[in-house]
Design an enzyme around this catalytic site. Sequence first.
Site, short mmCIF file in Angstrom:
data_model
loop_
_atom_site.label_atom_id
_atom_site.label_comp_id
_atom_site.label_asym_id
_atom_site.label_seq_id
_atom_site.Cartn_x
_atom_site.Cartn_y
_atom_site.Cartn_z
N ASP A 142 0.78 -1.24 0.00
CA ASP A 142 0.00 0.00 0.00
C ASP A 142 0.81 1.29 0.00
O ASP A 142 0.47 2.23 -0.70
CB ASP A 142 -0.97 0.00 1.18
CG ASP A 142 -1.98 1.13 1.12
OD1 ASP A 142 -2.44 1.44 0.01
OD2 ASP A 142 -2.32 1.68 2.17
N CYS A 180 -25.38 -2.62 -11.99
CA CYS A 180 -25.51 -2.22 -10.58
C CYS A 180 -24.77 -0.91 -10.32
O CYS A 180 -23.64 -0.71 -10.78
CB CYS A 180 -24.96 -3.32 -9.68
SG CYS A 180 -25.00 -2.92 -7.91
N CYS A 230 -15.12 12.82 -0.55
CA CYS A 230 -15.27 11.51 0.07
C CYS A 230 -15.06 11.61 1.58
O CYS A 230 -14.07 12.16 2.05
CB CYS A 230 -14.27 10.54 -0.54
SG CYS A 230 -14.24 8.91 0.23
N CYS A 284 -15.31 5.77 6.01
CA CYS A 284 -16.70 5.55 5.61
C CYS A 284 -16.75 4.26 4.81
O CYS A 284 -15.97 4.07 3.88
CB CYS A 284 -17.20 6.72 4.78
SG CYS A 284 -18.90 6.52 4.17
#
Length: 379
Positions: free
Chosen positions: A140, A197, A220, A247
């Site tokens: 990451d 979707c 965001c 979130c």
Amino acid sequence: MPTSTSDPALAKRDAVADAVAAGFDEARVADPATFGAEHGERLDAAISAGHHGAMAWLAGTVDRRRHPLALWPDARAVLVCAMNYGPRSDPREALRDRGRGALSVYARGRDYHDVMKGRLKGVAQRLVARHGGDVKVFVDTAPVMEKPLAAAAGVGWQGKHTNLVSRRAGSWLFLGSIFTTLPLPADPSEADRCGSCRRCLDVCPTDAFDGPYRLDARRCLAYLTVEAPEMIPRRYRKALGNRIFGCDDCLAVCPWNRFARHASEAKLAGGEEPAPLAELAALDDAAFRRRYAGTPVKRLGRERFVRNVMVAMGNAGAAADRATIIDRTADEAPQVRAAAVWAAGEVLQADEVKALRAVRRPHERDGMVIAEWDALADG
């Protein structure tokens, strides 16, 4: 670099077996030479549009991030390892109790960087010891586009919310990668299975998606509560609800989650239950560090964390602790004071706000906090 005369297929089988033995739920191989240029083009477009917000490290590493071979030209294969961190229940249930702070699922357990990095290094070291070659390990923090690489390896596909989606783990996967000079056989890529979707797009509290696969981080809540160094903009504070770190909404609604299992790794399973906002607001720097040592929350720092808590307090309505709001308007940290002033305007009576302003405002020297007091006066 170390040379190798090993059978690549055997090397791959050994590496995958070692990864699974180390606790990874998926381990598949991507060929960096076939990594599509479209991924770099999307990155360039996002940076040009400013969608990365204050994450200057994204823009600063874009040349190495566009393509895995730009990061390491000698790489012949990338072993992508994924670890499931699926929650026991829908994390949005924590949003119902406005008097308690909701943490994103990934932040409830140990820091996944710490959990995964050592295990990846162990897998990589055994690969070199058995089969030669050279390796580099990333989790990451390096300039690696791990989600497109994971899709290329067949771990899953990038959903419309830009996160990886797996048929076996839904939207709950941590990713790490081992770059190697060994020519390990590549696995087939995974097709995009989102279809028509758009639940992840429609559920976003701040409408942070410009469209499918296009996230504007500046809107965001995960970015605003974790990455943004400045005060949370007023227009997004109500949408924050009682979220104090991250979130999960766009992840939680993904229909592929019905195939997800609860995290098998105990360190990632998440032991932090929603705590009372008043309790969290009372943390000083030392108490904050003790409470969140070894977790992703610690890197936020006490000021921004309690800032988030105070915005959540302003959204708590009858569940808000009025005494805590008043106390935090005199906090030593400017962002905490600013958030507490906003919370006071949301929770206290107009005469109480006026009296508190008369006490605090004349002594305030921080421009951000002054602006919050003056906004209350103007309102």
